[in-house]
Scaffold this motif. Structure first.
Motif, PDB file in Angstrom:
ATOM      1  N   GLN B 357      30.404  39.405  36.163  1.00 12.94           N
ATOM      2  CA  GLN B 357      31.450  39.534  37.319  1.00 12.94           C
ATOM      3  C   GLN B 357      31.622  40.997  37.882  1.00 12.94           C
ATOM      4  N   TYR B 360      28.825  43.807  38.527  1.00 12.07           N
ATOM      5  CA  TYR B 360      28.616  43.122  40.153  1.00 12.07           C
ATOM      6  C   TYR B 360      29.069  44.358  41.807  1.00 12.07           C
ATOM      7  N   LEU B 361      30.217  43.729  41.161  1.00 10.30           N
ATOM      8  CA  LEU B 361      31.271  44.515  42.022  1.00 10.30           C
ATOM      9  C   LEU B 361      31.766  45.805  41.936  1.00 10.30           C
ATOM     10  N   ILE B 366      33.875  49.200  44.128  1.00  9.95           N
ATOM     11  CA  ILE B 366      34.923  48.265  44.086  1.00  9.95           C
ATOM     12  C   ILE B 366      35.293  48.868  42.577  1.00  9.95           C
ATOM     13  N   GLU B 368      37.259  49.228  39.179  1.00  7.68           N
ATOM     14  CA  GLU B 368      37.678  48.143  38.441  1.00  7.68           C
ATOM     15  C   GLU B 368      38.891  47.080  38.554  1.00  7.68           C
ATOM     16  N   GLU B 370      40.007  46.489  40.564  1.00  7.95           N
ATOM     17  CA  GLU B 370      40.122  45.712  42.291  1.00  7.95           C
ATOM     18  C   GLU B 370      39.444  44.541  42.013  1.00  7.95           C
ATOM     19  N   LEU B 374      40.055  40.751  42.737  1.00  7.15           N
ATOM     20  CA  LEU B 374      39.909  40.382  43.476  1.00  7.15           C
ATOM     21  C   LEU B 374      38.469  38.387  42.686  1.00  7.15           C
ATOM     22  N   VAL B 375      37.706  38.715  41.432  1.00  8.01           N
ATOM     23  CA  VAL B 375      37.820  37.350  40.554  1.00  8.01           C
ATOM     24  C   VAL B 375      39.136  36.544  40.687  1.00  8.01           C
ATOM     25  N   ARG B 377      42.123  36.752  42.282  1.00 11.14           N
ATOM     26  CA  ARG B 377      42.309  35.941  43.191  1.00 11.14           C
ATOM     27  C   ARG B 377      41.648  35.002  43.548  1.00 11.14           C
ATOM     28  N   GLY B 378      40.399  34.664  43.926  1.00 14.25           N
ATOM     29  CA  GLY B 378      39.128  33.891  43.708  1.00 14.25           C
ATOM     30  C   GLY B 378      39.406  32.825  43.281  1.00 14.25           C
ATOM     31  N   PHE B 379      39.457  32.891  42.063  1.00 12.84           N
ATOM     32  CA  PHE B 379      39.514  31.545  40.931  1.00 12.84           C
ATOM     33  C   PHE B 379      40.599  30.899  41.284  1.00 12.84           C
ATOM     34  N   SER B 381      42.958  30.567  43.954  1.00 10.05           N
ATOM     35  CA  SER B 381      43.210  30.906  45.766  1.00 10.05           C
ATOM     36  C   SER B 381      42.498  28.894  46.054  1.00 10.05           C
TER      37      SER B 381
END
Ligand SMILES: Nc1ncnc2c1ncn2[C@@H]1O[C@H](COP(=O)(O)OP(=O)(O)O)[C@@H](O)[C@H]1O
Ligand SMILES: [Mg+2]
Lengths: 254, 410
Positions: B357, B360-361, B366, B368, B370, B374-375, B377-379, B381
């Protein structure tokens, strides 16, 4: 004019059985606006070449270099390479749970441009590209690649290609697993991106069928970690008729 | 379902992230564990555990007891066996019409109506409190109230809270906890018919705080409890929600979010008891772990009782491991005593931060740092977005953000 040069590239990977050499001296020069097809049998090292250009940490460059407009790429981090203008459409795009396509695209665009895109034109651009790739509006609010079908994942890669506007893009088997309708939509997207930005393309494929829709300027046959033969589009036709056997025998003998 | 009574006890999963224990072949990090591997294990039915409000009825805690075996009991012997200060403590609360906050005597008839202690720290608190904090909600209008505890001090305390939502009332109640504390307590949550209550228990304690709490809830006919446990701060924090779906058609959603840093022990033992017919429960707990010695425990027990025909239940726990040196235990248990249910399932997964992941980002420009943010926060949220209070959601996103920033400084 931009140019991507790969010079005598040797790459290895750590496996459970020890270090394995995969690329044995790849030489390739791609100018802006050119389309190069790389064709080769499974396991010949095509994805390794793609990942090495993008900077995947699993692959070690033992010698040789990759130059983007004369700048050494192999010492850059993955994100620096992307910001320098390189793009990889992955063979197997990964899921990012909890991160929506909208959020992801905006974050990536901001990272690549160094500033946030102007909101109104950006939303319009995203909508337009999605429409042309026949992606439903609802994709924007879905998490990146989560629950996407194989074809939807590939379209999502091309969506990023269109919006991020790289100088050079490597497409790793973007055609694999697509039915003919999806293949046409994806090929149109690639051709559109090329028309709009004049990028250079490295089109990695196992089959010749995508070359009906995306016309390559050069074809390279990739066998056993190096380029075994190169020519124009007619080489693809010959491969379609003869397959890779001729090369495999040679490499076994050699 | 044909078995009239079956103990479906799934294999517990423990993820220890010592480097030698990490399978390198796992491309996509998340190790799934879900149904299909049930073993029939004869254990005591969850609702039959010994209960008493009297601390003397419990033997001294050894750490071998089922309820304590994953907790660092030596570090809070004062709370399980010592004398506790049961006096009234300072609170702050918003003034909202329809939310009454006061202190009531031990003789208050509501005390003991939602549950009783099943372990010694809980019983110790019950035996020690002088007055109970009472929060009574009435009125059908939507409203939001906050009760804050910020000055409990570092002496061992026992406390009791009653939260009552009158029939047809509606509210979001936020219980905020900050500062120092050594606290064991019981919280009773009583929902009258058709009440709709959200309780958010927010543990943002100071670094050395120890907090053991049991939330006992009983849900009346057609009532709905959304219960959210958010634990970010504190040294040892153990929040055990236990919900009795006693009213026909009652419904509960139990959400949890926790973020364990180096040395933190964050634990939650969740119990949902489907007593009445046509009841529904959803349990979703998500945690992140980072830093040496970060430790989390999640145990999720669901009991579908003999009378609970038409039950619809699902529970899941997911943990995201961000660094080496952490340990996450995740143990779902499902016990079914009736053949006539609508659905019952569970899932548990503990996965490493996924390098693919990240790649990919990063390959999209993007950085590292950030990409990591992102990952994670996504998890997390997924939980934050379900709270239903925009202001609180924003605040929690910021709190998660602060935790993530703290990582980078380590
Ligand atoms: N990460 C890896 N770990 C171990 N072996 C690898 C790895 N990546 C590639 N290889 C090996 O290198 C060879 C080339 O693989 P790849 O580049 O994926 O080929 P292609 O894309 O042409 O099918 C194969 O033998 C493959 O097993
Ligand atoms: Mg490949």
């Amino acid at each position: 004019m931009s140019v991507l040069e790969i010079k005598d590239l040797h790459v290895s990977v750590e496996t459970d059985q020890g270090t394995k050499q995969i690329l044995h001296g790849v030489n390739l020069t791609i100018n802006e606006g050119e389309i190069h097809a790389i064709m080769g049998p499974n396991g010949s090292g095509k994805s390794t070449l793609a990942y090495t250009i993008a900077g995947h940490p699993k692959y070690t460059v033992d010698s040789g270099s990759i130059l983007l407009d004369g700048e050494e790429v192999t010492t850059m981090t993955v994100d620096q390479r992307a910001r320098a203008g390189l793009f990889l459409a992955m063979q197997y795009p990964v899921e990012i749970p909890g991160v929506t396509v909208t959020n992801f695209l905006r974050t990536a665009k901001t990272a690549i441009d160094g500033t946030a895109p102007p909101i109104r034109t950006w939303i319009k651009d995203v909508r337009e590209s999605m429409k042309q790739l026949r992606m439903d509006k609802s994709f924007a609010e879905r998490n990146v690649n989560e629950g996407f079908s194989g074809g939807e994942k590939k379209r999502n890669e091309i969506l990023q290609l269109e919006l991020l506007k790289p100088k050079f893009a490597v497409l790793d088997e973007t055609d694999s697993g697509l039915d003919v309708d999806a293949l046409k939509i994806v090929a149109e997207g690639v051709n559109r991106a090329k028309e709009n930005t004049g990028l250079g393309l490295l089109l990695i494929t196992h089959y010749t069928r995508i070359l009906r829709y995306i016309k390559p300027d050069f074809v390279h046959v990739f066998v056993d970690g190096r380029i075994a033969e190169q020519g124009g589009p007619e080489l693809a036709d010959r491969l379609e008729d003869e397959g890779y056997d001729r090369f495999l025998t040679e490499s076994n003998v050699g | 379902m044909s078995a009239a009574s079956a103990q479906l006890n799934s294999t517990p999963t423990t993820a220890v992230t010592a480097s030698e224990a990490l399978p390198t072949a796992e491309q996509h990090g998340i190790k799934e564990h879900s149904d299909g591997r049930f073993g029939y294990v004869p254990v005591q039915t969850r609702s039959d555990r010994f209960k008493s409000v009297n601390v003397a009825d419990f033997a001294a805690v050894t750490g071998r007891e089922a309820v304590w075996k994953l907790s660092p009991v030596k570090k809070f012997a004062d709370l399980t066996s010592g004398p506790l200060d049961g006096s009234v403590y300072p609170i702050d609360h918003t003034d909202v019409a329809g939310v009454r906050v006061d202190w009531v005597d031990r003789s208050d008839s509501r005390i003991g109506s939602a549950g009783a202690p099943e372990e010694r720290a809980s019983a110790n608190a019950w035996s020690s409190f002088e007055q109970a904090l009472s929060i009574t909600i009435s009125g059908e209008d939507a409203k939001e109230a906050t009760v804050t505890r910020a000055a409990l001090g570092s002496g061992a305390r026992g406390a009791h809270t009653i939260i009552e939502a009158k029939p047809f009332s509606r509210a979001i109640l936020i219980l905020e906890n900050t500062g120092e504390a050594r606290l064991t307590e019981n919280v009773e949550i009583i929902l009258g018919e058709s009440a709709n209550l959200t309780v958010v228990s927010l543990q943002e304690w100071g670094d050395s705080a120890v907090h053991l709490t049991n939330h006992f809830a009983t849900i009346g006919r057609d009532a709905r409890l959304k219960h959210v446990v958010v634990t970010l701060g504190g040294s040892i924090v153990r929040v055990n929600p236990s919900v009795q779906l006693t009213g026909i058609g009652s419904d509960t959603e139990l959400l949890g979010l926790y973020f364990a840093d180096a040395g933190q022990h964050l634990e939650q033992q969740v119990f949902v008891n489907h007593v009445a017919p046509n009841t529904r429960s959803r349990v979703t707990y998500k945690g992140a772990l980072q830093g040496q010695g970060a430790r989390t425990v999640w145990i999720g027990d669901v009991l579908i009782g003999r009378e609970a025909a038409g039950t619809d239940s699902y529970e899941q726990n997911r943990n995201l491991v961000l660094t080496e040196g952490t340990r996450a235990d995740s143990i779902p248990n499902l016990e079914i005593e009736t053949g006539d249910i609508t659905g019952a399932g569970h899932a548990s997964a503990t996965g490493r931060f996924d390098d693919e992941q990240l790649f990919y980002l990063q390959s999209r420009g993007i950085t590292e740092d950030e990409a990591r943010r992102l990952v994670v926060r996504g998890f997390l949220s997924e939980i934050v977005q379900q709270i239903g209070s925009p202001l609180l959601e924003e605040r929690l996103q910021a709190a998660v953000e602060a935790e993530l920033t703290a990582t980078e400084d380590n």
